[in-house]
Design a protein around this motif. Sequence first.
Motif, PDB file in Angstrom:
ATOM      1  N   UNK A 145       0.857  -1.187   0.000  1.00  0.00           N
ATOM      2  CA  UNK A 145       0.000   0.000   0.000  1.00  0.00           C
ATOM      3  C   UNK A 145       0.887   1.230   0.000  1.00  0.00           C
ATOM      4  N   UNK A 146       0.601   2.180  -0.897  1.00  0.00           N
ATOM      5  CA  UNK A 146       1.406   3.393  -0.999  1.00  0.00           C
ATOM      6  C   UNK A 146       0.522   4.631  -0.901  1.00  0.00           C
ATOM      7  N   UNK A 178       7.197   1.750 -12.808  1.00  0.00           N
ATOM      8  CA  UNK A 178       6.784   0.637 -11.962  1.00  0.00           C
ATOM      9  C   UNK A 178       5.291   0.804 -11.715  1.00  0.00           C
ATOM     10  N   UNK A 179       4.616  -0.271 -11.338  1.00  0.00           N
ATOM     11  CA  UNK A 179       3.155  -0.208 -11.265  1.00  0.00           C
ATOM     12  C   UNK A 179       2.672   0.867 -10.297  1.00  0.00           C
ATOM     13  N   UNK A 180       3.281   0.963  -9.114  1.00  0.00           N
ATOM     14  CA  UNK A 180       2.860   1.981  -8.151  1.00  0.00           C
ATOM     15  C   UNK A 180       3.075   3.383  -8.704  1.00  0.00           C
ATOM     16  N   UNK A 181       4.314   3.671  -9.135  1.00  0.00           N
ATOM     17  CA  UNK A 181       4.643   5.015  -9.600  1.00  0.00           C
ATOM     18  C   UNK A 181       3.879   5.417 -10.840  1.00  0.00           C
ATOM     19  N   UNK A 182       3.704   4.472 -11.777  1.00  0.00           N
ATOM     20  CA  UNK A 182       3.015   4.800 -13.025  1.00  0.00           C
ATOM     21  C   UNK A 182       1.514   4.935 -12.800  1.00  0.00           C
ATOM     22  N   UNK A 187      -3.493  -0.584  -8.571  1.00  0.00           N
ATOM     23  CA  UNK A 187      -4.763   0.099  -8.858  1.00  0.00           C
ATOM     24  C   UNK A 187      -4.899   1.299  -7.935  1.00  0.00           C
ATOM     25  N   UNK A 188      -5.428   2.410  -8.442  1.00  0.00           N
ATOM     26  CA  UNK A 188      -5.613   3.594  -7.594  1.00  0.00           C
ATOM     27  C   UNK A 188      -6.849   3.460  -6.722  1.00  0.00           C
ATOM     28  N   UNK A 244      -4.793   6.496  -2.047  1.00  0.00           N
ATOM     29  CA  UNK A 244      -3.684   5.565  -1.902  1.00  0.00           C
ATOM     30  C   UNK A 244      -3.610   4.713  -3.165  1.00  0.00           C
ATOM     31  N   UNK A 245      -2.605   3.853  -3.236  1.00  0.00           N
ATOM     32  CA  UNK A 245      -2.450   2.928  -4.361  1.00  0.00           C
ATOM     33  C   UNK A 245      -2.201   1.536  -3.790  1.00  0.00           C
ATOM     34  N   UNK A 246      -2.898   0.547  -4.330  1.00  0.00           N
ATOM     35  CA  UNK A 246      -2.757  -0.840  -3.907  1.00  0.00           C
ATOM     36  C   UNK A 246      -1.953  -1.589  -4.955  1.00  0.00           C
ATOM     37  N   UNK A 247      -1.010  -2.417  -4.517  1.00  0.00           N
ATOM     38  CA  UNK A 247      -0.098  -3.084  -5.447  1.00  0.00           C
ATOM     39  C   UNK A 247       0.088  -4.543  -5.047  1.00  0.00           C
ATOM     40  N   UNK A 248       0.224  -5.417  -6.062  1.00  0.00           N
ATOM     41  CA  UNK A 248       0.618  -6.808  -5.849  1.00  0.00           C
ATOM     42  C   UNK A 248       1.823  -7.079  -6.740  1.00  0.00           C
TER      43      UNK A 248
END
Length: 626
Positions: free
Chosen positions: A92-93, A131-135, A163-164, A174-178
């Motif tokens: 989570x970011x 990267x998925x989070x940053x992009x 996903x945002x 926030x942004x969720x990432x796997x």
Amino acid sequence: MMLDDQRIVQARVALESNGLVVADLLSDDIHSSWRRCLEAGLDPVKSPRIENVGAARLREARAQRAMVHRLAIAEMQALYHQIAGSNFMVALAAPDGLLLDAIADPSFAHEASAAAIEPGTVWDERHCGTNALGTTIATGRPQSIHAGEHFFRRHEGITCVAAPVFGPDGNLACVLDASSDCRSRQSHTRALVGMAATQIENLLLRETHARHVIVSFHSRREYLATLSAGIMVISDSGRVIAANRQARFLLAGLPVVMGRQFEEIFRTGFGVVRDAAAKGAVVTMEDGVGSVYFAVAESPARAEPRVLNARALSPPSGLPGFVAPEFVAPEFVAEDERVARGVGLAVTAARRGLPILIRGATGTGKELLARHAHDASGRRGAFVPVNCAALAETLIEAELFGYADGAFTGARRGGAAGLVAEADGGTLFLDEIGDMKRPLQAVLLRLLDDWTIRPIGSGRSRTVDVLMIAATNADLARAVSEGGFRADLLYRLNAAEILLPPLDERGDFVLIARHLLARFAPGTSITDAALADLRGRAWRGNIRELKNILLRLALVAANAAIDIGTIEAALGAPASPEPSAAPHDLRDVVKAQIRAAYRDNGGNISATARNLGVSRNTVYRGLADH
């Protein structure tokens, strides 16, 4: 036609050799991201400048986003179990790319540490490239970045999906990432991450506007309790305060904007919907262009919002009988991918108050899973198990709903509350539901319709809050077709359906055996050869049978390690396998490869399976006579 991987290889050659970004070889988002990275002065062959803000700043960032952080943690745990297998991390970011939290599979811990994917690091494009989070932060859209699509060569071994999550104000929350290694790439991960992000958005909307009327609607009644439902927040005066993305999608072309009156969007008056909220009833609404929806409203005046005459999917943490959900580790082994996914689904459904149906053969752990779902649900009430096959047909309603003093001959003095009332605020577990008599099915269906109970002989009724979990080893679909089970009841019980595989098909047999020994025969050890022998045997009684056999072996071993001799003394030699059509020399070659890899990996089964690209069961079979 050039394959995607070949395009990426050629694009990277142009990027790293000449600093060129070739549009024809890349998707639009990757092309734009690479250009942004070059404009920021990043070098794809150098190491990224990964910043760690430190513990104090991390604590401050978590505190600033306390609500979204709290709501997201529960969804991260559920998501982790849904995609669990090996080599995975869920993260989570914050909107600036600061990693707030992460849950990593132990097998991915090394890759995550090497890539500095840990709380406190910043993963925006300016620091870490594509990267998925940053992009996702840069574009505001979900992203899947695989292997060489990352800007930095250092990240080529990782696949990530993000996903945002947008707040009620429309801003990024926030942004969720796997993330996983490239070998674990899974096509369904993006959908699961997107669903989890939507659920967090809906939870944020509900909790932020808990003091207002919340209307959930969909064109199909059965979708009211799903992520497909539109959600709108309406003030007491009937003005729109907020709406989720699905509401805007369903009402495209209509003025779903803050400050508009409800009647400017719907022909149905707001008073009708508000009155329905007071009763917990489902109503129909017609929008301005004639589309009809089913709707349920949650009024702030009610002590407990209700959905479909049952419970709200995500009750606020302040409700009686509910505590803020935190991750609860299961007390059983769930390393098999299908079992882990089932555990995640059960926990998610339990926290949303959805009925759960657990299917599986005798001894596969259905009640254990049901108890875990109850423990993880946040409910303070009791877990009440009921054996449906043992309920006397003449006392069905008395057992379930209770009875008043003197209600019938033989009734206990003072009456009885009944099993449903005992489970109020908790969970009612209906075991062996496939053996439920038809009269009881009708009684249960009435309960599921309105959650109202009236003890026999009493003139007073009351509503209850019960999480319903059912379990069976029967084929209910077949029972429906044969007339033994009501179809309408099955559809009400299986909002979340989980199938537990038999022990013979599970990939975590060795972990289960060691867990059972540690719990029921502490101090007793077992050799790898003995485990391989047990793994190759038939287990018709599944985990229950394995537990009993291990206890017997522990007695035979008499404080020594359980080995092949112990097993043969207690159980005899394993049955000879069926003749195989494969040539013996080919099987021998495969076994030799497995054994060599097993030695090279220091006797680690999981590492051997990963390096060979086979399942752990295949490794066990290759070692069975080793």
